[in-house]
Design an enzyme around this catalytic site. Structure first.
Site, PDB file in Angstrom:
ATOM      1  N   LYS A 205       0.819  -1.208   0.000  1.00  0.00           N
ATOM      2  CA  LYS A 205       0.000   0.000   0.000  1.00  0.00           C
ATOM      3  C   LYS A 205       0.857   1.264   0.000  1.00  0.00           C
ATOM      4  CE  LYS A 205      -4.273  -1.520  -0.141  1.00  0.00           C
ATOM      5  NZ  LYS A 205      -5.302  -1.481   0.890  1.00  0.00           N
TER       6      LYS A 205
ATOM      7  N   ARG B 109      -4.625 -10.371   2.915  1.00  0.00           N
ATOM      8  CA  ARG B 109      -4.686 -10.278   1.452  1.00  0.00           C
ATOM      9  C   ARG B 109      -3.360  -9.685   0.972  1.00  0.00           C
ATOM     10  NH1 ARG B 109      -6.037  -6.401  -2.414  1.00  0.00           N
ATOM     11  NH2 ARG B 109      -7.113  -7.210  -4.273  1.00  0.00           N
TER      12      ARG B 109
END
Length: 371
Positions: A305, A340
């Site tokens: 991210k 994930r």
């Protein structure tokens, strides 16, 4: 003025015997919580904060008053709730230990892989096979980029991208989730062999999704994002990001149940990186154990991210493995049921070492009888 309450684990033990048994097993995971904060909010402000241990919980809750006491006791029960395994066709995913979900993007503009698997079926198949062999329990297939500024995808294009990937993953016997907010794409994917709906809009974008999920009785992942239209990142204005996201997921979960979705089929995701600043993402991650109080398994998606780049001299997506593993470990320590990730091999190894440490803590040397 209405009040709301939040029961958050804030102190942890490697195993219950480290705290003379005064610890709860958090959401049926390998994590044990021993200290807690009971926070009362009123009018957007903190009105009271009670710190307590397991043996003091009864006294603290009894002093809250009837309405808050009931909610606090429900959250307390949820923190200790043992979640049943997820049955996906011939595959069973246990939730008493952390599971790894591998990401397969079939988009032209993914921030991570740049469309590598969109038009190259063999490359996509090899990548999915490699993730399964490395230990991924679920393959998550996405045909629409949800990065900030990405254009919305036409449903027909999304189907053309997703369905071939679903078919070759199904051919491997994989458990498959489909990262889509469109009921038409989800329905076609389920018919092609997918098992889980991963809806980044928490079933707000397409009003047909809730009825579909309830009808086929498939598990659904409800994620927090501030935007309900094409731009999921729009409208991220929070009074308090932790409790705002908690309240959002609480309402999304209740709405799903009211629409006929089975409670045991709901998984929750706080939506790290979606319409949130770096400071807000960090606050959510540090408060992650609180979200077990909602009563559903937790999925955490932090792999590669942008926040990792922001904390690491703007490292590019492919250079964020170290940060991804650091955040994955934080998720493990918070009792996340599913991670994930893009980097399955490395994350599975980190998970296995973490799990070994947890297993060993149950027979810690300090608890052995003296020589």
């Amino acid at each position: 003025m209405s009040e709301s309450i939040y029961v958050c684990p804030i102190g942890f033990a490697p195993a219950p015997q480290h705290n003379d048994g005064a610890a709860i097993r958090l959401a049926g995971t390998m994590v044990y919580a021993s200290r807690f904060a009971c926070v009362v909010r009123s009018g957007g402000e903190i009105a009271a904060r009670h710190l307590f241990g397991v043996r003091e919980a009864e006294r603290v809750f009894a002093e809250l008053g009837s309405q808050l006491e009931q909610e606090a006791r429900e959250q307390w029960a949820n923190l200790q709730k043992v979640h049943e395994p997820i049955v996906l066709g011939e595959r069973t995913i246990r939730l008493d230990q952390p599971q790894i979900m591998g990401i397969l993007n079939v988009t032209p503009d993914s921030f991570s892989d740049g469309g590598e698997f969109l038009d190259n079926v063999e490359a996509g198949r090899a990548h999915a096979s490699g993730m399964l062999e490395a230990g991924a329990s679920i393959i998550d297939i996405g045909g629409e980029s949800t990065r900030p500024g990405a254009a919305a995808t036409w449903e027909g294009d999304e189907k053309d991208r997703v369905l071939p990937a679903v078919e070759y993953c199904a051919g491997m016997g994989a458990a498959i989730s489909v990262d889509t907010r469109r009921a038409g794409v989800l329905e076609a994917a389920l018919q092609s062999g997918a098992h889980i709906a991963n809806d980044v809009s928490a079933m707000r974008y397409d009003p047909r999704t809730a009825e579909l999920v309830a009808g086929v009785r498939c598990p659904v992942i409800l994620m927090h994002a501030p935007g309900s239209g094409d731009d999921l990142h729009e409208g991220g204005d929070y009074a308090d990001v932790v409790t705002d996201v908690f309240d959002f997921l609480k309402e999304a979960r209740a709405n799903a149940i009211a629409a006929g979705v089975a409670e045991d089929n709901i998984i929750l995701d706080p939506g790290i990186g979606f319409g949130k600043s770096l400071t807000e993402n960090l606050a959510l991650l540090n408060a992650l154990p609180l979200f077990h109080a909602l009563g559903s398994p937790l999925l955490l998606g932090v792999s590669r991210k942008r926040m990792i780049g922001a904390l690491s001299k703007e490292a590019e997506a492919h250079e964020r493995l170290g940060g991804s593993l650091a955040l994955a470990t934080l998720g493990l320590n918070a009792g996340a049921h599913i991670l994930r990730v893009h980097d399955v091999v490395e994350t599975v190894q980190a998970r296995n070492v973490w799990r070994g440490l947890r297993d060993a803590a149950l027979t810690d040397f300090s608890q052995m009888p003296p020589l």
